[in-house]
Design a protein around this motif. Structure first.
Motif, PDB file in Angstrom:
ATOM      1  N   ASN A 167      16.270 -30.909  40.550  1.00 42.65           N
ATOM      2  CA  ASN A 167      16.306 -29.848  39.959  1.00 42.65           C
ATOM      3  C   ASN A 167      17.795 -29.832  41.865  1.00 42.65           C
ATOM      4  O   ASN A 167      19.261 -28.820  41.419  1.00 42.65           O
ATOM      5  CB  ASN A 167      17.231 -28.219  39.300  1.00 42.65           C
ATOM      6  N   ILE A 168      17.373 -29.944  42.667  1.00 42.95           N
ATOM      7  CA  ILE A 168      17.734 -29.811  44.179  1.00 42.95           C
ATOM      8  C   ILE A 168      18.850 -30.535  43.892  1.00 42.95           C
ATOM      9  O   ILE A 168      20.219 -30.184  44.613  1.00 42.95           O
ATOM     10  CB  ILE A 168      16.982 -30.064  44.892  1.00 42.95           C
ATOM     11  N   SER A 169      18.883 -32.015  43.641  1.00 42.14           N
ATOM     12  CA  SER A 169      20.263 -32.734  43.411  1.00 42.14           C
ATOM     13  C   SER A 169      21.895 -32.511  42.604  1.00 42.14           C
ATOM     14  O   SER A 169      22.587 -33.097  43.467  1.00 42.14           O
ATOM     15  CB  SER A 169      19.768 -34.147  42.454  1.00 42.14           C
ATOM     16  N   ILE A 170      21.113 -31.171  42.065  1.00 43.30           N
ATOM     17  CA  ILE A 170      22.718 -31.270  41.226  1.00 43.30           C
ATOM     18  C   ILE A 170      23.525 -30.369  41.971  1.00 43.30           C
ATOM     19  O   ILE A 170      24.402 -30.326  41.566  1.00 43.30           O
ATOM     20  CB  ILE A 170      22.471 -30.637  39.574  1.00 43.30           C
ATOM     21  N   ILE A 171      22.396 -28.813  42.599  1.00 48.29           N
ATOM     22  CA  ILE A 171      23.630 -28.367  43.825  1.00 48.29           C
ATOM     23  C   ILE A 171      23.635 -29.178  44.329  1.00 48.29           C
ATOM     24  O   ILE A 171      25.281 -28.960  45.109  1.00 48.29           O
ATOM     25  CB  ILE A 171      21.726 -27.294  44.071  1.00 48.29           C
TER      26      ILE A 171
END
Length: 212
Positions: free
Chosen positions: A134-138
């Motif tokens: 979920n780092i990628s979406i941020i």
């Protein structure tokens, strides 16, 4: 005839694991971790409890693998959008529409996340993969916001996590609460006329919040 199928399964463990995860997703999203039965999953996938435990360690391990797969799929979908090549507003509308369509098409994902919230993310806390995924979406949102700000389109004092929450909240609610909301207000949120209007509405709302 059965013999070649069994042989094929033994030679394709990835396919077997994929089948188990698919059926387990349906089982756990319908019945939760406590109510879901590994016996039922084994029967539907023509495998055995022993094989399931060999691949996933335990019932909780299988449940966590289902959660990880669900997040992996939505983050992979976002990565395929190639948003960096779009203008900031177009990129944001595309991302929101993708989230909106994903949640509508994947009610199992919404139910799984709802169940995990009931358990206060007790099982999700054991997964470093979900946090990393979920780092990628941020990072994606931060990039869009930065480009929009540098072009004079967006405010500078915006937290990408807040924007992610705003998008997720609307898209998630209309699926997670569709039955209660629909019963109270006699409105089918999945009807085409509401579906398209709501998609446009959340895009407009987020952009209105971001614009200078």
């Amino acid at each position: 005839m059965p013999a070649p199928k069994a042989e094929s399964r033994r030679n394709d463990p990835d396919k077997t694991k994929e089948d188990i995860l698919r059926v387990a997703t349906e089982e756990f999203s319908a019945l939760g971790l406590a109510g879901g039965r590994v016996d039922a999953i084994a029967e539907r996938t023509k495998t055995s409890k022993r094989m399931i435990y060999y691949y996933f360690g335990s019932k909780k391990g299988l449940y966590l693998a289902v959660l990880e797969k669900a997040y992996r799929e939505i983050r992979s979908l976002e990565a395929d959008l190639e948003l960096s090549g779009m203008a900031p507003e177009e990129a944001l509308r595309t991302l929101i529409a993708s989230t909106f369509d994903h949640d509508e098409a994947n009610p199992d994902f919404v139910r799984l996340v709802s169940i995990e919230n009931i358990h206060q993310a007790a099982h999700m806390k054991r997964s470093t993969e979900i946090r990393d995924l979920n780092i990628s979406i941020i990072e994606t949102l931060a990039n869009i916001l930065k480009r929009g700000s540098s072009e004079g389109l967006f405010r500078e004092d915006v937290d990408p996590i807040d924007v992610h929450m705003m998008i997720s909240a609307f898209c998630f609610f209309r699926v997670s609460n569709r039955y209660t909301f629909g019963t109270i207000f006699r409105r089918d949120l999945s009807a085409p006329e509401h579906y398209e209007r709501h998609k446009t509405m959340i895009c407009d709302a987020v952009l209105a919040y971001l614009r200078r």
